[in-house]
Design an enzyme around this catalytic site. Structure first.
Site, mmCIF file in Angstrom:
data_model
loop_
_atom_site.group_PDB
_atom_site.id
_atom_site.type_symbol
_atom_site.label_atom_id
_atom_site.label_comp_id
_atom_site.label_asym_id
_atom_site.label_seq_id
_atom_site.Cartn_x
_atom_site.Cartn_y
_atom_site.Cartn_z
ATOM 1 N N SER A 144 -23.930 75.258 -16.982
ATOM 2 C CA SER A 144 -24.292 76.467 -16.223
ATOM 3 C C SER A 144 -24.822 77.561 -17.132
ATOM 4 C CB SER A 144 -23.032 76.981 -15.525
ATOM 5 O OG SER A 144 -23.244 78.267 -15.026
ATOM 6 N N ASN A 153 -28.275 79.702 -11.042
ATOM 7 C CA ASN A 153 -28.028 79.999 -9.616
ATOM 8 C C ASN A 153 -28.946 79.246 -8.629
ATOM 9 O OD1 ASN A 153 -27.208 81.251 -7.192
ATOM 10 N ND2 ASN A 153 -26.622 83.084 -8.317
ATOM 11 N N ARG A 158 -29.446 88.571 -15.817
ATOM 12 C CA ARG A 158 -29.563 87.183 -16.315
ATOM 13 C C ARG A 158 -30.899 86.602 -15.868
ATOM 14 N NH1 ARG A 158 -24.828 83.831 -14.467
ATOM 15 N NH2 ARG A 158 -23.864 84.467 -16.432
ATOM 16 N N GLY A 202 -17.897 78.124 -7.596
ATOM 17 C CA GLY A 202 -18.373 78.996 -6.531
ATOM 18 C C GLY A 202 -19.119 80.169 -7.135
ATOM 19 N N LYS A 250 -17.299 75.067 -19.288
ATOM 20 C CA LYS A 250 -18.615 74.405 -19.310
ATOM 21 C C LYS A 250 -19.080 74.211 -20.759
ATOM 22 C CE LYS A 250 -19.864 74.052 -14.873
ATOM 23 N NZ LYS A 250 -19.955 72.720 -14.275
ATOM 24 N N TYR A 258 -14.610 79.771 -16.310
ATOM 25 C CA TYR A 258 -15.583 78.781 -15.819
ATOM 26 C C TYR A 258 -16.639 78.492 -16.892
ATOM 27 C CZ TYR A 258 -19.532 77.159 -12.931
ATOM 28 O OH TYR A 258 -20.598 76.460 -12.402
HETATM 29 P P1 NAD Z 1 -20.254 72.404 -4.947
HETATM 30 O O1 NAD Z 1 -18.963 73.151 -4.971
HETATM 31 O O2 NAD Z 1 -21.030 72.411 -3.682
HETATM 32 O O3 NAD Z 1 -20.029 70.877 -5.381
HETATM 33 C C1 NAD Z 1 -19.045 70.498 -6.307
HETATM 34 C C2 NAD Z 1 -18.263 69.348 -5.674
HETATM 35 O O4 NAD Z 1 -17.267 68.908 -6.603
HETATM 36 C C3 NAD Z 1 -17.528 69.767 -4.389
HETATM 37 O O5 NAD Z 1 -17.964 69.002 -3.290
HETATM 38 C C4 NAD Z 1 -16.067 69.513 -4.710
HETATM 39 O O6 NAD Z 1 -15.314 69.026 -3.616
HETATM 40 C C5 NAD Z 1 -16.165 68.486 -5.825
HETATM 41 N N1 NAD Z 1 -14.922 68.444 -6.586
HETATM 42 C C6 NAD Z 1 -14.168 69.508 -6.984
HETATM 43 N N2 NAD Z 1 -13.054 69.081 -7.580
HETATM 44 C C7 NAD Z 1 -13.097 67.715 -7.566
HETATM 45 C C8 NAD Z 1 -12.206 66.717 -8.011
HETATM 46 N N3 NAD Z 1 -11.040 67.027 -8.582
HETATM 47 N N4 NAD Z 1 -12.555 65.418 -7.840
HETATM 48 C C9 NAD Z 1 -13.732 65.094 -7.219
HETATM 49 N N5 NAD Z 1 -14.605 66.014 -6.772
HETATM 50 C C10 NAD Z 1 -14.286 67.310 -6.937
HETATM 51 O O7 NAD Z 1 -21.130 72.973 -6.139
HETATM 52 P P2 NAD Z 1 -22.656 72.700 -6.525
HETATM 53 O O8 NAD Z 1 -23.378 73.972 -6.343
HETATM 54 O O9 NAD Z 1 -23.153 71.488 -5.840
HETATM 55 O O10 NAD Z 1 -22.514 72.445 -8.088
HETATM 56 C C11 NAD Z 1 -22.601 71.143 -8.675
HETATM 57 C C12 NAD Z 1 -22.400 71.262 -10.169
HETATM 58 O O11 NAD Z 1 -23.386 72.150 -10.721
HETATM 59 C C13 NAD Z 1 -21.040 71.836 -10.585
HETATM 60 O O12 NAD Z 1 -20.614 71.213 -11.780
HETATM 61 C C14 NAD Z 1 -21.345 73.296 -10.849
HETATM 62 O O13 NAD Z 1 -20.411 73.892 -11.730
HETATM 63 C C15 NAD Z 1 -22.744 73.196 -11.448
HETATM 64 N N6 NAD Z 1 -23.505 74.448 -11.304
HETATM 65 C C16 NAD Z 1 -23.945 74.846 -10.071
HETATM 66 C C17 NAD Z 1 -24.664 76.027 -9.964
HETATM 67 C C18 NAD Z 1 -25.195 76.536 -8.651
HETATM 68 O O14 NAD Z 1 -25.835 77.588 -8.629
HETATM 69 N N7 NAD Z 1 -24.980 75.821 -7.529
HETATM 70 C C19 NAD Z 1 -24.911 76.801 -11.094
HETATM 71 C C20 NAD Z 1 -24.425 76.369 -12.326
HETATM 72 C C21 NAD Z 1 -23.736 75.167 -12.424
HETATM 73 N N1 GDD Z 2 -21.625 85.969 -4.024
HETATM 74 C C1 GDD Z 2 -22.048 87.199 -3.706
HETATM 75 N N2 GDD Z 2 -21.831 87.664 -2.418
HETATM 76 N N3 GDD Z 2 -22.655 87.965 -4.640
HETATM 77 C C2 GDD Z 2 -23.072 89.203 -4.269
HETATM 78 C C3 GDD Z 2 -22.896 89.712 -2.972
HETATM 79 C C4 GDD Z 2 -22.237 88.904 -1.999
HETATM 80 O O1 GDD Z 2 -22.040 89.268 -0.845
HETATM 81 N N4 GDD Z 2 -23.426 90.971 -2.921
HETATM 82 C C5 GDD Z 2 -23.908 91.214 -4.136
HETATM 83 N N5 GDD Z 2 -23.685 90.162 -4.968
HETATM 84 C C6 GDD Z 2 -24.024 90.118 -6.395
HETATM 85 C C7 GDD Z 2 -22.832 89.787 -7.294
HETATM 86 O O2 GDD Z 2 -22.021 90.939 -7.453
HETATM 87 C C8 GDD Z 2 -23.554 89.397 -8.569
HETATM 88 O O3 GDD Z 2 -23.849 90.533 -9.335
HETATM 89 C C9 GDD Z 2 -24.853 88.747 -8.054
HETATM 90 O O4 GDD Z 2 -24.958 89.101 -6.662
HETATM 91 C C10 GDD Z 2 -24.890 87.240 -8.179
HETATM 92 O O5 GDD Z 2 -23.685 86.739 -7.677
HETATM 93 P P1 GDD Z 2 -23.412 85.164 -7.461
HETATM 94 O O6 GDD Z 2 -24.602 84.549 -6.839
HETATM 95 O O7 GDD Z 2 -22.112 85.049 -6.736
HETATM 96 O O8 GDD Z 2 -23.133 84.621 -8.921
HETATM 97 P P2 GDD Z 2 -23.835 84.682 -10.376
HETATM 98 O O9 GDD Z 2 -25.317 84.602 -10.316
HETATM 99 O O10 GDD Z 2 -23.271 85.836 -11.119
HETATM 100 O O11 GDD Z 2 -23.257 83.338 -10.967
HETATM 101 C C11 GDD Z 2 -23.533 82.134 -10.221
HETATM 102 O O12 GDD Z 2 -24.521 81.386 -10.860
HETATM 103 C C12 GDD Z 2 -24.118 80.760 -12.048
HETATM 104 C C13 GDD Z 2 -25.291 80.049 -12.669
HETATM 105 O O13 GDD Z 2 -26.373 80.902 -12.838
HETATM 106 C C14 GDD Z 2 -22.225 81.409 -9.999
HETATM 107 O O14 GDD Z 2 -22.370 80.481 -8.931
HETATM 108 C C15 GDD Z 2 -21.774 80.636 -11.174
HETATM 109 O O15 GDD Z 2 -20.711 79.766 -10.785
HETATM 110 C C16 GDD Z 2 -22.971 79.820 -11.695
HETATM 111 O O16 GDD Z 2 -22.575 79.079 -12.833
#
Ligand code: NAD
Ligand code: GDD
Length: 321
Positions: A115, A175, A281, A75, A150, A146
């Site tokens: 990630s 992101n 970032r 998340g 990774k 997290y």
């Molecule tokens: P997401 O949470 O929407 O999808 C991940 C899915 O994995 C979910 O549907 C969840 O139910 C499933 N899952 C979790 N635990 C499981 C388990 N035990 N068995 C089977 N399924 C399981 O997230 P996303 O944004 O689609 O991310 C996909 C991948 O990309 C992830 O590995 C995430 O860490 C990586 N990633 C995403 C972002 C981003 O910005 N969305 C950034 C960096 C890395």
């Molecule tokens: N989520 C969220 N919600 N972030 C907020 C908010 C809010 O309402 N308001 C401000 N922010 C700021 C956070 O404090 C942070 O500094 C920035 O927005 C980005 O937050 P996120 O989008 O939640 O996460 P991230 O960019 O730090 O990290 C995400 O991206 C990574 C890959 O680049 C996460 O999803 C990681 O799980 C992912 O790996």
């Protein structure tokens, strides 16, 4: 017809990837704990499996040529800064099981979704940050569990490729946002969270922003993300690759772009305490361009427009998660 498995296919990137691969003519098995929340299943087969279990991983990866390993407990900052133990435990099991099950079944190619969170905190301490190159990953110091997991799973892929007849690909997402992504409930990332807040705010209203809003990020639109995943899988490059844009903005700027695409230009920002992650970032796409001759091209404004419209429609039509 090539057969592929997408794990995490009930999630945001996974379900978009299934749709993309089906359009390319692949036979696709989706695997997840849950079905996609906001759309239908496009996969030929969809199995509800918990990949923390070894038997489930064996079932998931049987009879396919390629695996796209996207399943993870993940998340935005609100989630990953408060669930370290659960994330480290679950994601380690998912990745240890999935790759070894794929090896046993003779899977030819395996793509792992890493990630930008693997990069060391000491390279992300200022807003005007130097864009992150793939080689910046070491000496390692990810901020959260997290990111450590990774990094560990990246190494797992590399060692499997060295010692077994399976090719691996490692993608470091920056992101990712777009329609059909989580926008409430605690796992949402900044783009979807700010779209939700703006959609719920009246004209001239105020939305809450965690921190001072000066923290910076780059954001990647979902269509570019799935295109990039596919291109990286087709390439012969086994080392980790960034997949993101280098259009760096502050979170306050992100909020203003959301307000603009929403047609609510006079929305104000209220700065509140919240988990902020790293201070700055951005992605260095030099290696991505060199390897693929391609990089994401969707501007933040162009990507936020359909994202906002989808979230606003969900909220105003009363369809809630
Ligand atoms: P997401 O949470 O929407 O999808 C991940 C899915 O994995 C979910 O549907 C969840 O139910 C499933 N899952 C979790 N635990 C499981 C388990 N035990 N068995 C089977 N399924 C399981 O997230 P996303 O944004 O689609 O991310 C996909 C991948 O990309 C992830 O590995 C995430 O860490 C990586 N990633 C995403 C972002 C981003 O910005 N969305 C950034 C960096 C890395
Ligand atoms: N989520 C969220 N919600 N972030 C907020 C908010 C809010 O309402 N308001 C401000 N922010 C700021 C956070 O404090 C942070 O500094 C920035 O927005 C980005 O937050 P996120 O989008 O939640 O996460 P991230 O960019 O730090 O990290 C995400 O991206 C990574 C890959 O680049 C996460 O999803 C990681 O799980 C992912 O790996």
């Amino acid at each position: 017809m090539e057969r592929v498995c997408v794990t995490g296919a009930g999630g945001f990137i996974g379900h978009h990837l299934v749709t993309f691969l089906k359009a390319k003519g692949y036979w696709v098995r989706g695997v997840d704990l849950k079905y996609p929340e906001y759309t239908n299943v496009d996969a030929d087969e969809f199995e509800l499996l918990d990949l923390r279990r070894w038997d489930a991983a064996l079932q998931a990866t049987r009879g396919v040529d390629h695996v796209y390993a996207l399943a993870a407990d993940m998340g935005g900052m609100g989630y990953i800064s408060t669930h370290h133990a659960e994330i480290l435990h679950s994601n380690s099991l998912i990745n240890l099981h999935t790759i070894d099950a794929a090896r046993i079944h003779g899977v030819q190619r395996y793509l792992y979704s890493s990630s930008a969170c693997i990069y060391p905190e000491y390279r992300q301490t200022v807003t005007d940050v130097v864009p992150l190159k793939e080689s910046d990953a070491y000496p390692a110091q990810p901020q959260d569990a997290y990111g450590w997991e990774k990094l560990f799973s990246e190494l797992l892929c590399s060692y499997y490729a060295d010692e077994h007849p399976m090719q691996t690909r490692i993608v470091r997402f920056h992101n990712v946002y777009g329609p059909y992504g989580t926008y409430d409930g605690g796992r949402e990332k900044a783009p979807a969270a700010l779209c939700r807040k703006v959609a719920l705010a009246g004209d001239g209203g105020r939305i809450e922003i965690w921190g001072d809003g000066a923290q910076t990020r780059s954001f990647c639109y979902i269509d570019d993300c799935v295109e990039g995943i596919y291109r990286i899988m087709q390439s012969d490059f086994a080392e980790p690759l960034n997949l993101g844009t280098d259009e760096m903005v502050s979170i306050a700027e992100l909020a203003h772009v959301v307000a603009e695409v929403a047609g609510k230009r006079d929305i104000g920002l209220e700065h509140v305490a919240g988990p902020q992650g790293v201070r700055g970032r951005n992605s260095d796409n030099s290696l991505l361009r060199e390897v693929l001759g391609w990089e994401p091209t969707t501007s933040l404004r162009d990507g936020l427009s359909p994202t906002y419209q989808w979230i606003e429609k969900r909220l105003t039509s009363g369809e809630r998660t």
